[in-house]
Enzyme design. Structure first.
Site, short mmCIF file in Angstrom:
data_model
loop_
_atom_site.label_atom_id
_atom_site.label_comp_id
_atom_site.label_asym_id
_atom_site.label_seq_id
_atom_site.Cartn_x
_atom_site.Cartn_y
_atom_site.Cartn_z
N LYS A 92 5.02 2.42 12.17
CA LYS A 92 4.78 2.43 13.61
C LYS A 92 4.68 0.98 14.11
O LYS A 92 4.31 0.10 13.34
CB LYS A 92 3.53 3.26 13.95
CG LYS A 92 2.25 2.74 13.26
CD LYS A 92 1.65 1.59 14.02
CE LYS A 92 0.72 0.77 13.19
NZ LYS A 92 0.52 -0.59 13.78
N ARG B 173 0.83 -1.20 0.00
CA ARG B 173 0.00 0.00 0.00
C ARG B 173 0.86 1.26 0.00
O ARG B 173 0.54 2.24 -0.67
CB ARG B 173 -0.92 0.00 1.22
CG ARG B 173 -1.80 -1.25 1.28
CD ARG B 173 -2.68 -1.26 2.47
NE ARG B 173 -3.77 -0.31 2.35
CZ ARG B 173 -4.78 -0.23 3.21
NH1 ARG B 173 -4.81 -1.01 4.26
NH2 ARG B 173 -5.74 0.64 3.04
N ARG C 211 2.08 -10.86 14.22
CA ARG C 211 1.60 -10.02 15.31
C ARG C 211 1.34 -10.81 16.59
O ARG C 211 1.11 -10.23 17.65
CB ARG C 211 0.34 -9.28 14.87
CG ARG C 211 0.61 -8.22 13.81
CD ARG C 211 -0.64 -7.56 13.32
NE ARG C 211 -1.45 -8.45 12.52
CZ ARG C 211 -2.61 -8.10 11.95
NH1 ARG C 211 -3.06 -6.87 12.10
NH2 ARG C 211 -3.29 -8.97 11.23
N LEU D 61 9.33 -3.59 8.44
CA LEU D 61 9.77 -4.86 9.02
C LEU D 61 8.98 -5.15 10.30
O LEU D 61 8.26 -4.28 10.80
CB LEU D 61 11.27 -4.77 9.34
CG LEU D 61 12.18 -4.44 8.16
CD1 LEU D 61 13.61 -4.23 8.63
CD2 LEU D 61 12.11 -5.53 7.10
N ASP E 43 0.20 -2.88 17.75
CA ASP E 43 -0.31 -2.95 16.38
C ASP E 43 -1.49 -2.01 16.15
O ASP E 43 -1.46 -1.20 15.23
CB ASP E 43 -0.71 -4.38 16.03
CG ASP E 43 -1.07 -4.53 14.57
OD1 ASP E 43 -0.15 -4.52 13.73
OD2 ASP E 43 -2.27 -4.62 14.25
N ARG F 84 14.36 -10.22 3.09
CA ARG F 84 15.42 -11.02 3.71
C ARG F 84 16.19 -11.77 2.64
O ARG F 84 15.65 -12.09 1.57
CB ARG F 84 14.80 -12.01 4.70
CG ARG F 84 14.11 -11.34 5.88
CD ARG F 84 13.73 -12.37 6.94
NE ARG F 84 12.86 -13.42 6.42
CZ ARG F 84 11.54 -13.32 6.33
NH1 ARG F 84 10.94 -12.21 6.72
NH2 ARG F 84 10.82 -14.32 5.87
#
Length: 329
Positions: free
Chosen positions: A100, A20, A166, A77, A178, A39
């Protein structure tokens, strides 16, 4: 004379959020995605990501940071990697836009601040750049709803896959960092300061190793407070309300994306009205503002002082839930 183009590298080209943000960067005048990296060993996936931009593919993040044709990097990341790669990018002389939360502690934000001399570094709270948010800031500053007393904010969306990063504590997972950070960030900019005390209650759905839901209070003193909830367990929910002494401002779709119509409701003693704003891409607005900060050397909209404050509150909420006590900041 036109401003020089800002050439971007993307660290984390296989991250969902990159799909996005990177296109928004590339279609914003004066910006281009020049290089991408995931990676090591994931160059095939990175190649598919890079193709629409005509960008170079680097096999690993260090290789991208050594690219002299990259001026700025966008870091997408896992949370636990934001600080080390922000510091490495700054050491390589790159401007940094970091997803963030930039850091999970105030101390790490200070480390970033100390390393950022002469470079622009900002935390990517995209909603702050949306025209809807700009309008709310104007309304609050106008004094129409009086003196702000209470902020109510909620951000939730059900996440059924426990394999999601998450849910991994080693990667800085959990609902607080999150979705919760959006909710308490709303209270921080609205009151313009950190709270004096916080109290949080966490829930761990099905024995999850991270918090999956939370309810929290933030006490700003003098009868001013924030009440927030956030979750992976229920939703969708995405709204906030600013309650003043003479009225309120409610934002129904607080963290709107590029396809969402925006609705702001203002209620005072004179009645109520609705302001409808057209859909807009907050990532494009974020890119424009970041480029302007780089060009002029001015402070970005989301400053490192903001990031330090947000990280400090996040730490306090985690500590409050862990100890089952109120935490003073």
């Amino acid at each position: 004379m036109t401003d020089p183009e800002l050439r971007w590298g993307v660290l984390g080209s296989t991250a969902h959020i990159s799909t996005r943000v990177a296109p928004a960067i590339h279609r914003t005048p004066g910006n281009t995605v020049t290089a991408v990296a995931a990676r090591p060993g994931r160059t095939e996936a990175s190649g598919r990501f890079a193709e629409p931009f005509g960008a170079r593919v680097h096999d690993g993040f260090e290789s991208l940071l050594a690219d002299d044709e990259v001026d700025a990097v966008y870091i997408a990341l896992p949370n636990s990697l934001h600080v080390p790669w922000t510091l490495r990018a700054l050491a390589a002389g790159k401007h940094v836009l970091c997803e963030k939360p930039m850091a999970l502690s105030e101390a790490d934000c200070v480390r970033i601040e100390q390393a950022s001399a002469g470079l622009t570094v900002a935390e990517a709270y995209m909603y702050r750049f949306h025209p809807q948010q700009r309008r709310v800031v104007e309304l609050l500053a106008s004094g129409e709803i009086g003196d702000l007393r209470v902020v109510r904010a909620a951000f939730a969306g059900r996440t059924d896959s426990v394999d999601d990063i998450r849910y991994d504590p080693a990667l800085g997972g959990g609902a607080t960092w999150d979705v919760g950070c959006y909710a308490f960030d709303t209270a921080l900019w609205a009151f313009g300061r950190a709270p004096e005390k916080v109290r949080a209650w966490f829930h761990h759905e099905n024995g999850a190793m991270v918090d999956t839901s939370a309810v929290a209070t933030l006490d700003f003193g003098d009868g001013r407070a924030a009440l927030i909830d956030y979750s992976f367990d229920y939703g969708p929910r995405s709204r906030y309300e600013l309650q003043g002494t003479r009225g309120s401002i409610e934002v129904r779709n607080a963290w709107a994306t590029e396809n969402d119509e925006c609705l702001i409701t203002v209620v005072t003693g004179d009645g109520s009205r609705e302001e409808v704003l057209p859909a807009a891409d907050p990532y494009e607005h974020q890119t424009i503002a970041f480029h302007e900060a780089v060009r002029t050397g001015s402070s970005p909209l989301v400053t490192l002082a903001d990031s330090k404050r947000t990280a400090r509150v996040g730490e306090a909420l985690v500590e409050s839930a862990r100890t089952d006590t109120e935490v003073t900041l």
